[in-house]
Motif scaffolding. Structure first.
Motif, PDB file in Angstrom:
ATOM      1  N   SER A  36      12.592  15.905  27.305  1.00  0.00           N
ATOM      2  CA  SER A  36      13.972  16.284  27.629  1.00  0.00           C
ATOM      3  C   SER A  36      13.993  16.872  29.037  1.00  0.00           C
ATOM      4  CB  SER A  36      14.482  17.334  26.635  1.00  0.00           C
ATOM      5  OG  SER A  36      14.370  16.847  25.317  1.00  0.00           O
ATOM      6  N   ILE A  58      14.308  19.508  30.751  1.00  0.00           N
ATOM      7  CA  ILE A  58      14.280  20.977  30.704  1.00  0.00           C
ATOM      8  C   ILE A  58      13.191  21.450  31.672  1.00  0.00           C
ATOM      9  CG2 ILE A  58      13.877  23.000  29.257  1.00  0.00           C
ATOM     10  CD1 ILE A  58      14.645  21.140  26.841  1.00  0.00           C
ATOM     11  N   ASP A  72       9.798  22.461  19.760  1.00  0.00           N
ATOM     12  CA  ASP A  72      11.252  22.271  19.884  1.00  0.00           C
ATOM     13  C   ASP A  72      11.896  23.018  21.047  1.00  0.00           C
ATOM     14  OD1 ASP A  72      11.202  24.774  18.703  1.00  0.00           O
ATOM     15  OD2 ASP A  72      12.025  24.111  16.774  1.00  0.00           O
ATOM     16  N   LYS A  73      11.144  23.874  21.743  1.00  0.00           N
ATOM     17  CA  LYS A  73      11.707  24.449  22.968  1.00  0.00           C
ATOM     18  C   LYS A  73      11.810  23.387  24.066  1.00  0.00           C
ATOM     19  CE  LYS A  73      11.124  28.185  26.362  1.00  0.00           C
ATOM     20  NZ  LYS A  73      10.309  29.338  26.782  1.00  0.00           N
ATOM     21  N   THR A  74      10.889  22.432  24.041  1.00  0.00           N
ATOM     22  CA  THR A  74      10.825  21.412  25.092  1.00  0.00           C
ATOM     23  C   THR A  74      11.342  20.052  24.642  1.00  0.00           C
ATOM     24  OG1 THR A  74       8.492  21.333  24.434  1.00  0.00           O
ATOM     25  CG2 THR A  74       9.004  22.300  26.587  1.00  0.00           C
ATOM     26  N   ASN A  75      11.463  19.845  23.347  1.00  0.00           N
ATOM     27  CA  ASN A  75      11.910  18.552  22.836  1.00  0.00           C
ATOM     28  C   ASN A  75      13.286  18.705  22.199  1.00  0.00           C
ATOM     29  OD1 ASN A  75      12.394  16.155  21.516  1.00  0.00           O
ATOM     30  ND2 ASN A  75      10.316  15.927  20.717  1.00  0.00           N
ATOM     31  N   HIS A  76      14.330  18.243  22.904  1.00  0.00           N
ATOM     32  CA  HIS A  76      15.701  18.280  22.374  1.00  0.00           C
ATOM     33  C   HIS A  76      16.214  16.869  22.108  1.00  0.00           C
ATOM     34  CE1 HIS A  76      16.667  22.510  24.257  1.00  0.00           C
ATOM     35  NE2 HIS A  76      15.580  22.507  23.519  1.00  0.00           N
ATOM     36  N   ARG A  77      15.309  15.915  21.925  1.00  0.00           N
ATOM     37  CA  ARG A  77      15.727  14.527  21.751  1.00  0.00           C
ATOM     38  C   ARG A  77      16.474  14.340  20.429  1.00  0.00           C
ATOM     39  NH1 ARG A  77      12.867  11.282  25.458  1.00  0.00           N
ATOM     40  NH2 ARG A  77      13.571   9.407  24.396  1.00  0.00           N
ATOM     41  N   THR A  78      17.312  13.319  20.415  1.00  0.00           N
ATOM     42  CA  THR A  78      18.045  13.030  19.179  1.00  0.00           C
ATOM     43  C   THR A  78      17.650  11.662  18.623  1.00  0.00           C
ATOM     44  OG1 THR A  78      19.839  12.188  20.533  1.00  0.00           O
ATOM     45  CG2 THR A  78      20.052  14.455  19.767  1.00  0.00           C
ATOM     46  N   GLY A 103      12.540  13.003  18.347  1.00  0.00           N
ATOM     47  CA  GLY A 103      13.014  14.385  18.401  1.00  0.00           C
ATOM     48  C   GLY A 103      13.661  14.793  17.096  1.00  0.00           C
ATOM     49  N   ARG A 124       8.935  14.676  16.007  1.00  0.00           N
ATOM     50  CA  ARG A 124       8.299  15.281  17.187  1.00  0.00           C
ATOM     51  C   ARG A 124       6.800  15.004  17.216  1.00  0.00           C
ATOM     52  NH1 ARG A 124       9.096  20.796  16.536  1.00  0.00           N
ATOM     53  NH2 ARG A 124      10.537  20.691  14.786  1.00  0.00           N
ATOM     54  N   ASP A 140       7.615  26.906  19.775  1.00  0.00           N
ATOM     55  CA  ASP A 140       8.234  26.229  18.641  1.00  0.00           C
ATOM     56  C   ASP A 140       8.823  27.263  17.683  1.00  0.00           C
ATOM     57  OD1 ASP A 140       8.530  23.436  17.456  1.00  0.00           O
ATOM     58  OD2 ASP A 140       7.918  24.661  15.745  1.00  0.00           O
TER      59      ASP A 140
END
Ligand code: FMN
Length: 283
Positions: A122, A124, A189-195, A199, A205, A240
């Motif tokens: 993402s 970020i 999940d702080k770095t992975n906001h994929r949908t 993600g 993840r 995370d």
């Protein structure tokens, strides 16, 4: 446990229980990422009969590089330059693994093709500073989120790098899924906001890590593939919301595949450690 007693690690009979961990040296050729003859001297000096060495993190592609003068394993020249390094370790009876690396957002545009942005799950921006290819320290850039079809390219790069490591004569490989680099950026999940399917849920993840492990195990027997993770570490500004559940899932998936070893880093290092080291060394 007696440190000096032998240990059976998958197909390898280790003479003792002391392993040299991967240590980035930044001594490869600046333009071509090929390890220099100094690497053969360095690893040869540290090799012992039946001793396991995991060589420094080595980028699987130009896109995966994030520090100046780190070695690669994606061009024929790099493969050729690794051969004498491997031979120096083998001559002394050592067992030699190569750590495969993609830094993701910890890179800087000075390493990227046509000066493009580093890539990440993402867009970020990590806290802290990046290295440039000119050994400068500058604030991290905001990375570009990978397109879905680019992720398959990265998995293929890992596979090719694994093949190259085999050609160079290594005994096995370690997948670097620790220290805030690309695979850990996908895991947490702080770095992975994929949908998309990389993600959201823990399964999604962890998908990249398992796809990489499955791809390299088409090239290497799985009992010659190790994986390094650093749960609870914030190096690289990762975190995370539920690390226990995440890493329980990861460890179960790796165990089910029968990997050679799981290499766990205790979360002692803190973000900013690299900066302190750089200051000490006056870089
Ligand atoms: C200079 C330096 C370079 C390092 N390079 C790497 C590396 O390339 N890959 C990696 O996974 N860890 C790297 N590390 C982390 C070490 O492998 C090791 O995990 C760390 O020193 C802590 O030791 P421990 O894991 O035995 O507690 C590096 C550490 C230092 C100090």
């Amino acid at each position: 446990m007696k440190l000096s007693t032998p240990f059976q690690l998958g197909p390898f009979r280790l003479a003792n229980r002391i392993v040299m961990p991967p240590l980035t040296r930044m001594r490869a050729g600046r333009a071509d990422g090929a390890p220099s003859p100094l690497a053969a001297a360095y690893y040869g000096q540290r090799a012992t009969e039946g001793g396991l060495i995991i060589a420094e993190a080595t980028q699987i592609s130009q896109q995966g590089q994030g520090y100046p003068q780190t070695p690669g394993i994606y061009t024929p020249d790099q493969v050729a330059a690794w051969r004498p390094v491997v031979q120096a370790v083998k001559k002394r009876g050592g067992i030699f693994f190569l750590q495969l690396w993609h830094v993701g957002r910890i890179s800087h545009s000075s390493f990227q093709k046509d000066g493009g942005l580093p890539v990440a799950p993402s867009a970020i921006r990590p806290a802290g500073n990046a290295f440039t290819n000119e050994f400068k320290r500058v604030p991290h850039e905001t990375p570009r989120a990978l397109e879905l079809n680019e992720i398959q390219r990265i998995v293929a790069d890992y596979r090719k790098a694994a093949e190259n490591a085999k050609q160079a004569g290594f005994d096995g490989i370690e997948i670097h899924a620790a220290n805030g680099y690309l695979i850990q950026q996908f895991l947490e999940d702080k770095t992975n906001h994929r949908t998309d399917r990389y993600g959201g849920s823990i399964e999604n993840r962890a998908r990249l890590l398992f796809e990489v492990v499955d791809a390299v195990s088409e090239v290497w027997p799985i009992d010659r593939v190790g994986v390094r993770i650093s749960p609870f570490s914030d190096v690289g500004d990762v975190a995370d919301s539920d690390p226990t559940a995440l890493y329980a899932f990861v460890v179960e998936g790796l165990a089910a595949r029968g990997i050679c070893f799981l290499d766990l880093i205790e979360a002692r290092a803190r973000a900013g450690l690299v900066d302190q080291t750089v200051r000490r060394q006056g870089l």
